[in-house]
Scaffold this motif. Sequence first.
Motif, PDB file in Angstrom:
ATOM      1  N   LEU A 265      -3.515   2.728   3.795  1.00  0.00           N
ATOM      2  CA  LEU A 265      -3.689   1.935   2.184  1.00  0.00           C
ATOM      3  C   LEU A 265      -5.111   2.588   1.773  1.00  0.00           C
ATOM      4  N   CYS A 266      -4.297   2.732   0.408  1.00  0.00           N
ATOM      5  CA  CYS A 266      -5.653   3.491  -0.109  1.00  0.00           C
ATOM      6  C   CYS A 266      -7.096   1.911  -0.714  1.00  0.00           C
ATOM      7  N   THR A 267      -7.958   2.404  -0.882  1.00  0.00           N
ATOM      8  CA  THR A 267      -8.894   1.697  -1.054  1.00  0.00           C
ATOM      9  C   THR A 267      -9.325   1.875  -3.260  1.00  0.00           C
ATOM     10  N   PRO A 268      -9.918   0.547  -2.954  1.00  0.00           N
ATOM     11  CA  PRO A 268      -9.952   1.156  -4.515  1.00  0.00           C
ATOM     12  C   PRO A 268     -11.510   1.553  -5.065  1.00  0.00           C
ATOM     13  N   ARG A 269     -11.823   2.773  -5.820  1.00  0.00           N
ATOM     14  CA  ARG A 269     -13.249   2.913  -6.406  1.00  0.00           C
ATOM     15  C   ARG A 269     -14.342   1.886  -6.706  1.00  0.00           C
ATOM     16  N   TRP A 270     -15.139   1.126  -5.740  1.00  0.00           N
ATOM     17  CA  TRP A 270     -16.492   0.094  -6.269  1.00  0.00           C
ATOM     18  C   TRP A 270     -17.632   0.851  -7.638  1.00  0.00           C
ATOM     19  N   VAL A 271     -16.527   1.380  -8.724  1.00  0.00           N
ATOM     20  CA  VAL A 271     -16.772   1.665 -10.259  1.00  0.00           C
ATOM     21  C   VAL A 271     -17.775   0.671 -10.371  1.00  0.00           C
ATOM     22  N   GLY A 272     -19.669   0.618 -10.940  1.00  0.00           N
ATOM     23  CA  GLY A 272     -19.763  -0.546 -11.904  1.00  0.00           C
ATOM     24  C   GLY A 272     -21.459   0.193 -11.952  1.00  0.00           C
ATOM     25  N   THR A 273     -22.391  -0.128 -12.702  1.00  0.00           N
ATOM     26  CA  THR A 273     -23.218   0.296 -13.263  1.00  0.00           C
ATOM     27  C   THR A 273     -24.535  -0.246 -11.993  1.00  0.00           C
ATOM     28  N   GLY A 274     -24.519  -1.954 -11.650  1.00  0.00           N
ATOM     29  CA  GLY A 274     -25.733  -2.537 -11.401  1.00  0.00           C
ATOM     30  C   GLY A 274     -26.015  -2.353  -9.614  1.00  0.00           C
ATOM     31  N   TYR A 275     -25.288  -1.609  -8.970  1.00  0.00           N
ATOM     32  CA  TYR A 275     -25.886  -1.516  -7.857  1.00  0.00           C
ATOM     33  C   TYR A 275     -25.573  -0.375  -7.813  1.00  0.00           C
ATOM     34  N   LEU A 276     -25.361   1.580  -8.544  1.00  0.00           N
ATOM     35  CA  LEU A 276     -25.202   2.562  -7.966  1.00  0.00           C
ATOM     36  C   LEU A 276     -26.617   2.707  -7.356  1.00  0.00           C
ATOM     37  N   PRO A 277     -27.902   2.282  -7.645  1.00  0.00           N
ATOM     38  CA  PRO A 277     -28.553   2.814  -6.807  1.00  0.00           C
ATOM     39  C   PRO A 277     -28.972   2.400  -5.375  1.00  0.00           C
ATOM     40  N   MET A 278     -27.947   1.788  -5.110  1.00  0.00           N
ATOM     41  CA  MET A 278     -27.840   1.711  -3.627  1.00  0.00           C
ATOM     42  C   MET A 278     -26.739   2.088  -3.463  1.00  0.00           C
ATOM     43  N   GLY A 279     -25.549   3.127  -3.607  1.00  0.00           N
ATOM     44  CA  GLY A 279     -24.814   3.312  -3.511  1.00  0.00           C
ATOM     45  C   GLY A 279     -23.556   3.135  -3.740  1.00  0.00           C
ATOM     46  N   SER A 280     -22.972   2.415  -4.729  1.00  0.00           N
ATOM     47  CA  SER A 280     -22.209   1.719  -4.542  1.00  0.00           C
ATOM     48  C   SER A 280     -20.795   2.992  -5.084  1.00  0.00           C
ATOM     49  N   SER A 281     -21.021   3.868  -5.386  1.00  0.00           N
ATOM     50  CA  SER A 281     -20.132   4.807  -6.194  1.00  0.00           C
ATOM     51  C   SER A 281     -20.890   6.143  -6.528  1.00  0.00           C
ATOM     52  N   THR A 282     -21.520   6.966  -5.256  1.00  0.00           N
ATOM     53  CA  THR A 282     -21.296   8.247  -5.147  1.00  0.00           C
ATOM     54  C   THR A 282     -20.902   8.704  -4.900  1.00  0.00           C
ATOM     55  N   PHE A 283     -20.324   9.846  -5.451  1.00  0.00           N
ATOM     56  CA  PHE A 283     -19.280  10.777  -5.151  1.00  0.00           C
ATOM     57  C   PHE A 283     -20.381  12.435  -4.518  1.00  0.00           C
ATOM     58  N   THR A 284     -19.942  13.402  -3.250  1.00  0.00           N
ATOM     59  CA  THR A 284     -20.822  14.486  -3.347  1.00  0.00           C
ATOM     60  C   THR A 284     -19.978  14.918  -2.160  1.00  0.00           C
ATOM     61  N   THR A 285     -20.369  16.779  -1.811  1.00  0.00           N
ATOM     62  CA  THR A 285     -19.705  17.544  -1.629  1.00  0.00           C
ATOM     63  C   THR A 285     -20.597  17.384   0.155  1.00  0.00           C
ATOM     64  N   LEU A 286     -19.927  17.773   0.583  1.00  0.00           N
ATOM     65  CA  LEU A 286     -20.825  18.381   2.120  1.00  0.00           C
ATOM     66  C   LEU A 286     -21.704  19.567   1.987  1.00  0.00           C
ATOM     67  N   ASP A 287     -21.650  20.277   0.888  1.00  0.00           N
ATOM     68  CA  ASP A 287     -22.254  21.191   0.624  1.00  0.00           C
ATOM     69  C   ASP A 287     -23.747  20.383   0.656  1.00  0.00           C
ATOM     70  N   ASP A 288     -23.316  19.603  -0.468  1.00  0.00           N
ATOM     71  CA  ASP A 288     -24.231  18.991  -1.557  1.00  0.00           C
ATOM     72  C   ASP A 288     -25.467  18.192  -0.253  1.00  0.00           C
ATOM     73  N   LEU A 289     -25.052  17.604   0.529  1.00  0.00           N
ATOM     74  CA  LEU A 289     -25.517  16.462   1.084  1.00  0.00           C
ATOM     75  C   LEU A 289     -26.268  17.916   2.476  1.00  0.00           C
ATOM     76  N   ALA A 290     -25.739  18.479   2.374  1.00  0.00           N
ATOM     77  CA  ALA A 290     -26.162  19.457   3.657  1.00  0.00           C
ATOM     78  C   ALA A 290     -27.931  20.145   2.320  1.00  0.00           C
ATOM     79  N   ILE A 291     -27.690  20.607   1.624  1.00  0.00           N
ATOM     80  CA  ILE A 291     -28.704  20.926   0.579  1.00  0.00           C
ATOM     81  C   ILE A 291     -29.672  19.775   0.794  1.00  0.00           C
ATOM     82  N   TRP A 292     -29.132  18.351   0.409  1.00  0.00           N
ATOM     83  CA  TRP A 292     -30.010  17.168   0.539  1.00  0.00           C
ATOM     84  C   TRP A 292     -30.610  17.097   2.008  1.00  0.00           C
ATOM     85  N   ALA A 293     -30.216  17.390   2.849  1.00  0.00           N
ATOM     86  CA  ALA A 293     -30.976  17.540   4.374  1.00  0.00           C
ATOM     87  C   ALA A 293     -31.638  18.127   4.557  1.00  0.00           C
ATOM     88  N   GLN A 294     -31.274  19.331   4.008  1.00  0.00           N
ATOM     89  CA  GLN A 294     -32.414  20.379   4.562  1.00  0.00           C
ATOM     90  C   GLN A 294     -33.629  21.096   3.251  1.00  0.00           C
TER      91      GLN A 294
END
Length: 499
Positions: A265-294
Amino acid sequence: MSAAAERLPTRTTALILLISLIISVGIGLLAGPERQQLSEVSSGDAELAQRVRTAAGDGAGDGAGLRSVVVAEVTSTSVRWAGLGNADAGRRPGVAPTDQTIYELGSVTKTFTGALFADAIKRREVRPEDTLEKHLPELRSTAAGKVTLASLAQHRSGLPRLGATAEAAVFSAMLNENAYATSTTERVIADAATAPVTPEQPPTYSNLGVSLLGTALVRAAGLPDYPTLVADRITGPLGMTGTTLAGDYPELPEGAVPGFTANGLCTPRWVGTGYLPMGSSTFTTLDDLAIWAQAQLTDRAPGVDALQPTADFDDRTRIGWTWFVTPGPEGTTDTWHNGGTAGFRSMLILDRANDRAVVMMGNSDVDLDPIAASLMHNTPPPTAERPVIAQVLAALPVVLALLFGITALRRALQGIALLPAIGALLTGVFGLLLLWSSGPWAAVGGWLWGIALAPVLAAAAILAARARTLSFLPERRVWLAWLELVIGAALVGLGIALW
């Protein structure tokens, strides 16, 4: 038994049972809960994809419980990546993800917040010993206002895991709903004002604490919100163009893969402003995450000082500004953070001394930590035997669904009144809903649900065939028949909510 309530002929009953079984198994295979496992499709580096299958598959390479994953092996000068499994919303085999496919990042976002903290210290916007109330004056004269920014980044503030509003919505998450919908930034601050603070408690992972830290950094920078701070100081300078922090549904990036529970079953998106700094609703690509790691490996990352341990977290783990540091095999050191939202998991591991990193994201609720560690250190993944109680709990929905279905079938075959048979049939439907939402779908496919459907479907058919010959109410204990009907209807309502 009255003559009017005679049973169906044996041959008719047998034919109904056979047809019900064939139809039910077919429904289970075609439209029932889908076993979550990596399909055979893949993209990117074929050798890396095969290593992922080996690490994920308990020897079979099927990645039990996984739907799709993307993984990259990163050095300061290179990135190798692979995508495996079905990144579509449809059934197997689907289309494999790529390094541009958008996943939810979860709590790996906390490494952004930790880096922003280190960067703000370098900019002299904040100091580690600053208290929250210095940057969030709404918290003056409260226990939370007295905690330091450093303690928030180290999960040592004494704050609870969640604020009261999000904690009250935890049941929503159990019902596959967005638990953070009502937790605005203002609400999180208000929750902090009344939150208990227990300084003597051991380090306690706190989403509330990191969210307050991120909010304080936004105020110190004089910027409007956390997504703007991340774009201004991390994703913009590093060219991470595929990363989005969604505070509301219109901000969701187009084409993001859906997350899935164990039953497909598909899960809901946890959108909301309050918990964004902890990662409630961050979207990214493998390319971007590799840039961050590098960027961590090359010291180009803003706030790279966040990687340095500043305190103990437990007997084996130290912590920097949100980054965890643990000893790896053969004298190596892993600096890492993992993440999870509804239907997503992620992992980022750094071995800076040996210029290596592994990043991994998936869209099911199976932890990726052991797979990523296996790739990082070229070791076999740990094999953990499931406790007996876990095996019993996994089998319980199957047993209950079959028990309720067989009971409904027996009532339909032998009953002399319609009302109690309908009550038993409703309970059988509840068993099917329970099995759908909680069955062992990482190990088996929808055919099992089809087998459980068969007695319920046969009971409904037999009851329909006998309905004209049955009295509506039983001769005795009428109250019990009504009670069974009410309980059955209530259970179906509960099952629908769980489903």
